[in-house]
Motif scaffolding. Structure first.
Motif, PDB file in Angstrom:
ATOM      1  N   LEU A 494     -45.220  -0.552 -56.779  1.00  0.00           N
ATOM      2  CA  LEU A 494     -44.864   1.184 -56.866  1.00  0.00           C
ATOM      3  C   LEU A 494     -43.860   1.405 -57.702  1.00  0.00           C
ATOM      4  CD1 LEU A 494     -44.416   3.804 -55.383  1.00  0.00           C
ATOM      5  CD2 LEU A 494     -42.797   2.900 -53.918  1.00  0.00           C
ATOM      6  N   LYS A 495     -44.181   2.185 -58.517  1.00  0.00           N
ATOM      7  CA  LYS A 495     -43.073   2.717 -59.701  1.00  0.00           C
ATOM      8  C   LYS A 495     -43.187   4.106 -59.754  1.00  0.00           C
ATOM      9  CE  LYS A 495     -41.705   1.522 -64.419  1.00  0.00           C
ATOM     10  NZ  LYS A 495     -42.041   0.634 -65.612  1.00  0.00           N
ATOM     11  N   LEU A 496     -42.145   4.767 -59.531  1.00  0.00           N
ATOM     12  CA  LEU A 496     -41.804   6.252 -59.332  1.00  0.00           C
ATOM     13  C   LEU A 496     -41.703   6.792 -60.767  1.00  0.00           C
ATOM     14  CD1 LEU A 496     -40.085   6.862 -55.979  1.00  0.00           C
ATOM     15  CD2 LEU A 496     -42.466   6.980 -56.386  1.00  0.00           C
ATOM     16  N   SER A 497     -42.127   7.506 -61.147  1.00  0.00           N
ATOM     17  CA  SER A 497     -41.709   8.619 -62.581  1.00  0.00           C
ATOM     18  C   SER A 497     -40.988   9.571 -62.037  1.00  0.00           C
ATOM     19  CB  SER A 497     -43.272   9.008 -63.221  1.00  0.00           C
ATOM     20  OG  SER A 497     -42.723   9.795 -64.108  1.00  0.00           O
ATOM     21  N   ILE A 498     -39.811   9.603 -62.832  1.00  0.00           N
ATOM     22  CA  ILE A 498     -39.000  10.846 -62.188  1.00  0.00           C
ATOM     23  C   ILE A 498     -39.380  11.788 -63.516  1.00  0.00           C
ATOM     24  CG2 ILE A 498     -36.413  11.560 -62.294  1.00  0.00           C
ATOM     25  CD1 ILE A 498     -35.631   8.987 -61.001  1.00  0.00           C
ATOM     26  N   ASP A 499     -39.978  12.862 -63.260  1.00  0.00           N
ATOM     27  CA  ASP A 499     -40.416  13.751 -64.280  1.00  0.00           C
ATOM     28  C   ASP A 499     -39.472  15.074 -64.490  1.00  0.00           C
ATOM     29  OD1 ASP A 499     -43.118  12.112 -64.519  1.00  0.00           O
ATOM     30  OD2 ASP A 499     -43.342  13.021 -62.532  1.00  0.00           O
ATOM     31  N   ARG A 500     -38.970  15.044 -65.629  1.00  0.00           N
ATOM     32  CA  ARG A 500     -38.027  16.114 -66.025  1.00  0.00           C
ATOM     33  C   ARG A 500     -38.426  16.610 -67.279  1.00  0.00           C
ATOM     34  NH1 ARG A 500     -32.926  12.306 -66.441  1.00  0.00           N
ATOM     35  NH2 ARG A 500     -32.919  12.002 -68.562  1.00  0.00           N
ATOM     36  N   SER A 501     -38.023  17.871 -67.561  1.00  0.00           N
ATOM     37  CA  SER A 501     -38.024  18.758 -68.634  1.00  0.00           C
ATOM     38  C   SER A 501     -37.274  17.953 -69.696  1.00  0.00           C
ATOM     39  CB  SER A 501     -37.688  19.992 -68.718  1.00  0.00           C
ATOM     40  OG  SER A 501     -37.921  20.633 -69.990  1.00  0.00           O
ATOM     41  N   ALA A 502     -37.885  17.756 -70.991  1.00  0.00           N
ATOM     42  CA  ALA A 502     -37.102  16.997 -71.868  1.00  0.00           C
ATOM     43  C   ALA A 502     -35.553  17.817 -72.412  1.00  0.00           C
ATOM     44  CB  ALA A 502     -38.005  17.092 -73.224  1.00  0.00           C
ATOM     45  N   ASN A 503     -35.607  18.859 -72.074  1.00  0.00           N
ATOM     46  CA  ASN A 503     -34.259  19.699 -72.340  1.00  0.00           C
ATOM     47  C   ASN A 503     -33.432  19.917 -71.136  1.00  0.00           C
ATOM     48  OD1 ASN A 503     -35.765  21.604 -70.988  1.00  0.00           O
ATOM     49  ND2 ASN A 503     -35.428  23.304 -72.393  1.00  0.00           N
ATOM     50  N   ALA A 504     -33.428  18.973 -70.209  1.00  0.00           N
ATOM     51  CA  ALA A 504     -32.805  18.779 -69.158  1.00  0.00           C
ATOM     52  C   ALA A 504     -31.450  18.820 -69.108  1.00  0.00           C
ATOM     53  CB  ALA A 504     -33.067  17.866 -68.103  1.00  0.00           C
ATOM     54  N   ASP A 505     -30.501  19.405 -68.543  1.00  0.00           N
ATOM     55  CA  ASP A 505     -29.041  19.504 -68.579  1.00  0.00           C
ATOM     56  C   ASP A 505     -28.504  18.266 -68.211  1.00  0.00           C
ATOM     57  OD1 ASP A 505     -29.292  22.140 -69.490  1.00  0.00           O
ATOM     58  OD2 ASP A 505     -28.738  23.050 -67.434  1.00  0.00           O
ATOM     59  N   PRO A 506     -27.263  18.209 -68.691  1.00  0.00           N
ATOM     60  CA  PRO A 506     -26.445  16.655 -68.385  1.00  0.00           C
ATOM     61  C   PRO A 506     -26.464  16.425 -66.854  1.00  0.00           C
ATOM     62  CG  PRO A 506     -25.362  17.784 -70.304  1.00  0.00           C
ATOM     63  CD  PRO A 506     -26.511  18.798 -69.664  1.00  0.00           C
ATOM     64  N   GLU A 507     -26.327  17.427 -66.194  1.00  0.00           N
ATOM     65  CA  GLU A 507     -26.097  17.315 -64.432  1.00  0.00           C
ATOM     66  C   GLU A 507     -27.280  16.567 -64.141  1.00  0.00           C
ATOM     67  OE1 GLU A 507     -25.955  20.259 -60.642  1.00  0.00           O
ATOM     68  OE2 GLU A 507     -26.564  21.175 -62.579  1.00  0.00           O
ATOM     69  N   HIS A 508     -28.360  17.043 -64.608  1.00  0.00           N
ATOM     70  CA  HIS A 508     -29.638  16.447 -63.783  1.00  0.00           C
ATOM     71  C   HIS A 508     -29.887  15.122 -64.482  1.00  0.00           C
ATOM     72  CE1 HIS A 508     -30.505  20.381 -62.208  1.00  0.00           C
ATOM     73  NE2 HIS A 508     -30.775  20.673 -63.700  1.00  0.00           N
ATOM     74  N   ILE A 509     -29.479  14.705 -65.761  1.00  0.00           N
ATOM     75  CA  ILE A 509     -29.604  13.306 -66.308  1.00  0.00           C
ATOM     76  C   ILE A 509     -28.838  12.441 -65.602  1.00  0.00           C
ATOM     77  CG2 ILE A 509     -29.018  12.123 -68.101  1.00  0.00           C
ATOM     78  CD1 ILE A 509     -29.748  14.553 -70.088  1.00  0.00           C
ATOM     79  N   GLN A 510     -27.563  12.882 -65.277  1.00  0.00           N
ATOM     80  CA  GLN A 510     -26.448  12.010 -64.607  1.00  0.00           C
ATOM     81  C   GLN A 510     -26.907  11.671 -63.066  1.00  0.00           C
ATOM     82  OE1 GLN A 510     -23.038  14.580 -65.825  1.00  0.00           O
ATOM     83  NE2 GLN A 510     -22.159  12.789 -65.112  1.00  0.00           N
ATOM     84  N   LYS A 511     -27.420  12.522 -62.574  1.00  0.00           N
ATOM     85  CA  LYS A 511     -28.221  12.369 -60.987  1.00  0.00           C
ATOM     86  C   LYS A 511     -29.144  11.597 -60.976  1.00  0.00           C
ATOM     87  CE  LYS A 511     -30.876  14.923 -59.670  1.00  0.00           C
ATOM     88  NZ  LYS A 511     -32.443  14.942 -59.738  1.00  0.00           N
ATOM     89  N   ASP A 512     -30.159  11.588 -62.201  1.00  0.00           N
ATOM     90  CA  ASP A 512     -31.125  10.966 -62.207  1.00  0.00           C
ATOM     91  C   ASP A 512     -31.040   9.484 -62.607  1.00  0.00           C
ATOM     92  OD1 ASP A 512     -33.071  12.856 -61.560  1.00  0.00           O
ATOM     93  OD2 ASP A 512     -33.484  13.238 -63.796  1.00  0.00           O
ATOM     94  N   ASN A 513     -30.034   9.032 -63.320  1.00  0.00           N
ATOM     95  CA  ASN A 513     -29.369   7.724 -63.432  1.00  0.00           C
ATOM     96  C   ASN A 513     -29.215   7.245 -62.031  1.00  0.00           C
ATOM     97  OD1 ASN A 513     -30.061   7.901 -66.075  1.00  0.00           O
ATOM     98  ND2 ASN A 513     -28.069   8.707 -66.803  1.00  0.00           N
TER      99      ASN A 513
END
Length: 708
Positions: A494-513
């Protein structure tokens, strides 16, 4: 929202202190009677909200000296000739009589395309009726009054006598009928009928212009949400909701029905028609807003005062007070923030320029140089940065797993929201499993509503890795080879892909990490998959992506105005193929290709499982569209929330109602503080257009001569 990378330790501590200092809205103590001079709001602290009915029309009127001079020279009509018989009087209790003159400098991401839609959030002039009190109430706009019949199947709107476009031509119901008959109902054009023009049976209303100031909408079934849905969004062809009106006397020259020399493929001719009738881009296009476009290019847009604006203060001053609004495009958010710190910007609506909580300490330190006061309005989000799995994923094994509530619950329990709240949101907001906006009416109406909200908010909010592991084991997602990473029931990794827009804001990048780290701790491997924005939607809509991560749920003021998160009725959210199927109800496509694989249909679409949660949600939602009693509709919404709690989470949040940063020059007045707003503000949702709902036209300079 967007934040730069945030450091732990002293940065967080400093940010929390600053937020605590700002949380009252920038000055004054409720009930103190003092003026909020630091924030530039002259109303006494504690003066809150807006009248539910506009104040009476004043006995006399005043105007800008510039317009008075033009009228004296004969360049424009007199003020009495320019105003309607009964202008709209702004109802906000914090608004004080202002001074004419000066300009307000602002920044925008771009002057064209989707991202330029934020410019439209400053203009409410095209509204037939309007939200006030953070969406709790509706007041007149262009329409002076309206009524419905007993079963809400017929609505009548009575418009103000003497309304005029910014070029001085009369506004009439013909301008609505042109939009409806010559654009919406013309199949060559992409403008589609908005929800407020459909009945509970999903059929279109019949429009009738009874006369120049009276419009009737007749439905074949009750349509009780009509007024609330007309009140949402700002209107116009700039991607901020449905147009609702077009200056027919101007637009006819570009339509082949009225001008034989116009291109026959007018609706596909490179967007020429849309550009011509977009008052935010074309200086020649008339508008009903407080400012009209003076100039537009790739670098900036300048708006000048509309001499025919139909809104006044209770003292009789025609709005707006400020002569010009100047929007300058900045491609780099950090460059824009530097300009703010240097004092080259007068007003900042944070969500449009990636100004967030992590920037507060920087702006506090630069306050003396920038002259910018900092306000915090409530955002109203029910999630902040969120994620949701694709309920209709193309892979059968993944689709079965993603539809299993225990699997989605496990992912929620595995997430340490308290750490995210601390590191991303400076300990602001409240931890949440993910709901619609906590400001929604259904949560505020009584104790049952409060309980419904709390139950949904708290359902899977706890950080509980052991429960997460147990739930994963129960659905057969176990670590079979002992390497610490779980396999699917079939034995595949099982390998989930967290798919987000390449221009995502830092808020989302931090949460995804944080998500990747926390999920791996319970044996679920995940990686981030940045996707170019222009291709993201099609991949998601067709069931090819797994985990959508760079959105938030901010919608209100009630669940039924924009119910797409509550119930799948279109393709962009958690059940894309089933949502698409619902959106095609009543069309020929609904019953076509039923023997074709759902993923090979054109467009891809899928029936809901019989008796499953989506069919249950559809049935409840269909009842709300026909129910004229508001309390009964509210009960149906609570029933839908129970389905979410029983079968969810269908989407997952982090924290709710984090603050929104507003920056303004200290001598810019009538900008409300959080204390002045009925619910503390409602800045995030586009359907509650902010700052337009607070009447930017009332903003004024204490010293206009210093802002030429």
């Amino acid at each position: 929202m967007s934040r730069r990378t945030i450091l732990y330790g002293t940065a967080i501590a400093a940010g929390s202190v600053v937020l605590a200092a700002c949380s009252g809205g920038g000055g004054g103590t409720p009930g103190s009677g003092g003026a909020n001079r630091d924030s530039g709001t002259d109303a006494p602290a504690g003066v809150k909200g807006s009248a539910k009915e506009p104040p009476p029309v004043p006995s006399g009127f005043k105007e800008s000296p510039l317009l008075k001079a033009q009228a004296a020279s004969g360049a424009i009509p007199t003020l009495a000739e320019r105003l309607p018989e009964r202008p709209l009087v702004v109802p906000h209790t914090w608004v004080q009589e202002g001074k004419y003159g000066g300009k307000v400098r602002m920044l925008c991401e771009t002057t064209s395309g989707d991202r330029a839609a934020s410019i439209g959030e400053f203009f409410c002039g095209h509204k037939i009726i309007r939200f006030v009190n953070d969406g709790l109430d509706i007041i007149p706009g262009l329409a002076e009054s309206w009524e419905m019949n007993a079963d809400a199947s017929e609505w009548t709107f009575h418009f103000r006598e003497g309304l005029k476009w910014s070029d001085g031509k009369p506004w009439t119901t013909k301008d609505i009928m042109f939009w409806w008959e010559d654009i919406v109902l013309d199949e060559a054009h992409t403008e589609v009928p908005p929800d407020e023009t459909r009945s509970g049976r999903n059929t279109l209303a019949k429009f009738e212009a009874v006369d120049e100031v009276t419009l009737k909408m007749r439905f074949d079934a009750p349509a009780p949400l009509t007024a609330q849905r007309i009140a949402m969004w700002v209107n116009g062809p700039m991607q901020n909701g449905p147009w609702w009106m077009v200056p027919a006397h101007y637009a006819e020259q570009f339509h082949p029905r009225y001008n034989k020399s116009a291109p026959k493929n007018w609706a596909a001719a490179g967007g020429v028609f849309e550009t011509k009738v977009d008052f935010t881009r074309n200086p020649d296009c008339p508008t009903m807003t407080g400012w009209r476009c003076k100039s537009h290019d790739a670098r900036s847009v300048v708006f000048e005062r509309n001499p025919f604006y139909y809104v006044v203060t209770k003292e009789g001053s025609q709005l707006p007070f400020v002569d010009e609004l100047v929007f300058t495009a900045v491609l780099d958010a950090e460059v824009g923030k530097l300009q703010m710190q240097q004092g080259n910007v007068d007003y900042v609506q944070g969500q449009f320029l990636k100004v967030g909580l992590s920037d507060i300490s920087v702006f506090r330190r630069a306050e003396e140089r920038s002259g910018l006061a900092l306000l915090l309005w409530d955002g109203g989000s029910g999630t902040s940065s969120m994620w949701f799995l694709n309920y209709d994923h193309k892979d059968p094994e993944l689709r079965k797993l993603f539809r299993e509530p225990k699997f989605r619950q496990a992912l929620s329990f595995a997430f340490n929201r308290e750490e995210a709240q601390k590191s991303i949101y400076f300990e602001q907001g409240e931890l949440t499993s993910g709901t619609l906006s906590p400001k929604a009416k259904e949560y505020l109406v009584n104790d049952q509503g409060k309980q419904a909200y709390q139950e949904w908010r708290d359902a899977w909010v706890k950080y509980d890795p052991e429960t997460a592991k147990r739930l994963l084991n129960e659905v057969g997602v176990v670590d079979k080879d002992g390497d610490g990473i779980r396999e699917l029931p079939s034995g595949k990794k099982l390998k989930l892909s967290i798919d987000r827009s390449a221009n995502a804001d830092p808020e989302h990048i931090q949460k995804d990490n944080l998500l990747m780290r926390d999920w791996k701790a319970v044996g679920v491997d995940a990686t981030v998959n940045p996707i170019p924005p222009e291709g993201f939607n099609e991949l998601w809509d067709n069931g090819q992506l797994m985990v959508h991560s760079n959105w938030e749920v901010g919608d209100g003021p009630n669940h039924l105005l924009y119910p797409q998160w509550l119930v799948p009725i279109e393709q962009s959210r958690w059940a894309p193929l089933e949502g698409r199927m619902y959106s095609l109800r009543g069309t020929p496509a609904e019953n076509q290709e039923l023997d074709v694989d759902p993923f090979k249909r054109t467009p891809p679409r899928m029936e809901a499982e019989k008796g499953g949660p989506i069919e249950q949600l559809w049935n409840k939602y269909d009842q709300t569209k026909l129910e004229p009693d508001e309390m009964k509709r509210t009960q149906l919404v609570w029933d839908m929330i129970k389905i979410h709690v029983e079968h969810g989470p269908f989407f997952s949040g982090t924290v709710a109602n984090t603050p929104r940063v507003i920056l303004k020059k200290k001598d810019l007045r009538n900008v409300p503080t959080k204390q002045n707003l009925q619910l503390g503000g409602f800045a995030n949702p586009w359907i509650h257009p902010t700052p337009a709902v607070y009447d930017v036209e009332t903003y004024y300079w204490d010293n206009p001569d210093q802002h030429p």
